[in-house]
Design an enzyme around this catalytic site. Structure first.
Site, PDB file in Angstrom:
ATOM      1  N   GLU A  95       0.849  -1.200   0.000  1.00  0.00           N
ATOM      2  CA  GLU A  95       0.000   0.000   0.000  1.00  0.00           C
ATOM      3  C   GLU A  95       0.883   1.249   0.000  1.00  0.00           C
ATOM      4  O   GLU A  95       2.040   1.206   0.438  1.00  0.00           O
ATOM      5  CB  GLU A  95      -0.897  -0.076   1.252  1.00  0.00           C
ATOM      6  CG  GLU A  95      -1.773   1.107   1.553  1.00  0.00           C
ATOM      7  CD  GLU A  95      -2.850   1.408   0.522  1.00  0.00           C
ATOM      8  OE1 GLU A  95      -2.476   1.667  -0.635  1.00  0.00           O
ATOM      9  OE2 GLU A  95      -4.043   1.426   0.882  1.00  0.00           O
ATOM     10  N   ASP A  96       0.349   2.352  -0.499  1.00  0.00           N
ATOM     11  CA  ASP A  96       1.116   3.595  -0.485  1.00  0.00           C
ATOM     12  C   ASP A  96       1.146   4.240   0.895  1.00  0.00           C
ATOM     13  O   ASP A  96       2.184   4.645   1.390  1.00  0.00           O
ATOM     14  CB  ASP A  96       0.591   4.595  -1.540  1.00  0.00           C
ATOM     15  CG  ASP A  96      -0.921   4.849  -1.434  1.00  0.00           C
ATOM     16  OD1 ASP A  96      -1.587   4.208  -0.597  1.00  0.00           O
ATOM     17  OD2 ASP A  96      -1.421   5.688  -2.193  1.00  0.00           O
ATOM     18  N   ASP A  99      -3.430   5.795   6.638  1.00  0.00           N
ATOM     19  CA  ASP A  99      -3.793   7.080   7.228  1.00  0.00           C
ATOM     20  C   ASP A  99      -4.700   6.792   8.437  1.00  0.00           C
ATOM     21  O   ASP A  99      -4.203   6.528   9.531  1.00  0.00           O
ATOM     22  CB  ASP A  99      -4.484   7.892   6.111  1.00  0.00           C
ATOM     23  CG  ASP A  99      -4.779   9.338   6.468  1.00  0.00           C
ATOM     24  OD1 ASP A  99      -4.879   9.646   7.645  1.00  0.00           O
ATOM     25  OD2 ASP A  99      -4.925  10.168   5.549  1.00  0.00           O
ATOM     26  N   PHE A 148      -1.252  16.404   4.120  1.00  0.00           N
ATOM     27  CA  PHE A 148      -1.602  15.678   2.914  1.00  0.00           C
ATOM     28  C   PHE A 148      -0.372  15.552   2.024  1.00  0.00           C
ATOM     29  O   PHE A 148       0.255  16.547   1.679  1.00  0.00           O
ATOM     30  CB  PHE A 148      -2.750  16.355   2.165  1.00  0.00           C
ATOM     31  CG  PHE A 148      -3.410  15.420   1.215  1.00  0.00           C
ATOM     32  CD1 PHE A 148      -4.322  14.474   1.681  1.00  0.00           C
ATOM     33  CD2 PHE A 148      -3.088  15.434  -0.130  1.00  0.00           C
ATOM     34  CE1 PHE A 148      -4.903  13.556   0.808  1.00  0.00           C
ATOM     35  CE2 PHE A 148      -3.672  14.532  -1.012  1.00  0.00           C
ATOM     36  CZ  PHE A 148      -4.583  13.594  -0.541  1.00  0.00           C
ATOM     37  N   ARG A 161       0.923  12.181  -9.128  1.00  0.00           N
ATOM     38  CA  ARG A 161       1.415  10.834  -8.823  1.00  0.00           C
ATOM     39  C   ARG A 161       2.811  10.588  -9.390  1.00  0.00           C
ATOM     40  O   ARG A 161       3.537   9.723  -8.924  1.00  0.00           O
ATOM     41  CB  ARG A 161       0.497   9.768  -9.439  1.00  0.00           C
ATOM     42  CG  ARG A 161      -0.867   9.659  -8.834  1.00  0.00           C
ATOM     43  CD  ARG A 161      -1.572   8.407  -9.389  1.00  0.00           C
ATOM     44  NE  ARG A 161      -3.007   8.448  -9.176  1.00  0.00           N
ATOM     45  CZ  ARG A 161      -3.621   8.071  -8.058  1.00  0.00           C
ATOM     46  NH1 ARG A 161      -2.928   7.614  -7.053  1.00  0.00           N
ATOM     47  NH2 ARG A 161      -4.932   8.135  -7.953  1.00  0.00           N
TER      48      ARG A 161
END
Ligand code: IMP
Ligand code: MG
Length: 171
Positions: A95-96, A99, A148, A161
């Site tokens: 996963e990136d 959060d 963010f 991205r």
């Protein structure tokens, strides 16, 4: 909106190689199934898997969580599922970012029902300040502050991205 570099390309490369070595050592020659979570994982997964010296299959899942642009609603659903079963496989989710943890919690609960031999989580980034549910993270690249972040696969409104580094958005 301005971009401030948080993690350089060089630091990412170095850390991804370290993570790959750790994963290879832990699985000790066993075959793994890597499950990448689209779209954010694509750059990290490409670099990570190239550096992992293990036999592997690679699959992808698409997950959707409704909400505003920078906040998850917590309602997660599968937009694209794996094309192959993972029963009796050693599965590594890639996963990136974790959060709130809601997406990962949903995914772990879902994949667990499919009978994998083992299920581990590898995330490039972790934002612990926003945690809403506890999820076990086996490999974490970097811990980031409650901002963010974009780049290296992560988007803001589907853009940015392609940045080769990780940056935060500053108003
Ligand atoms: P969570 O369910 O709140 O843990 O967030 C899950 C998903 O939201 C991640 O897989 C990302 O796709 C996205 N996300 C969360 N935080 C960020 C961020 O700072 N930048 C870009 N995407 C994010
Ligand atoms: Mg994601």
């Amino acid at each position: 909106m301005d971009l401030k570099i948080l993690i350089s390309e060089e630091d990412i490369t170095k850390r991804v190689r370290e993570m790959a070595r750790e994963i290879r050592d832990d699985y000790d020659g066993r075959e793994i199934v890597v499950v990448g979570i689209l779209k954010g994982c694509f750059m990290f997964l490409a670099d990570l898997t190239r550096a992992i010296d293990l036999p592997m299959n690679i699959g992808f899942m698409g997950l959707r969580s409704y909400g505003s642009a920078t906040e998850t609603s917590g309602v997660v659903e599968i937009a694209a599922d794996l094309s192959h079963p993972i029963q009796d496989k050693d599965v590594l989710i890639v996963e990136d970012i974790v959060d709130t943890g809601l997406t990962m919690k949903y995914l772990i609960d879902n994949l667990s029902t499919r009978g994998p031999t083992s299920l581990k989580v590898c995330t490039l980034l972790h934002k612990p300040d926003r945690k809403r549910v506890e999820v076990p993270l086996d490999y974490v690249g970097f811990t980031v502050p409650d901002k963010f972040v974009v780049g290296y696969g992560l988007d803001h409104d589907q853009k940015l991205r392609n940045l080769p580094y990780i940056a935060c958005l500053e108003e």
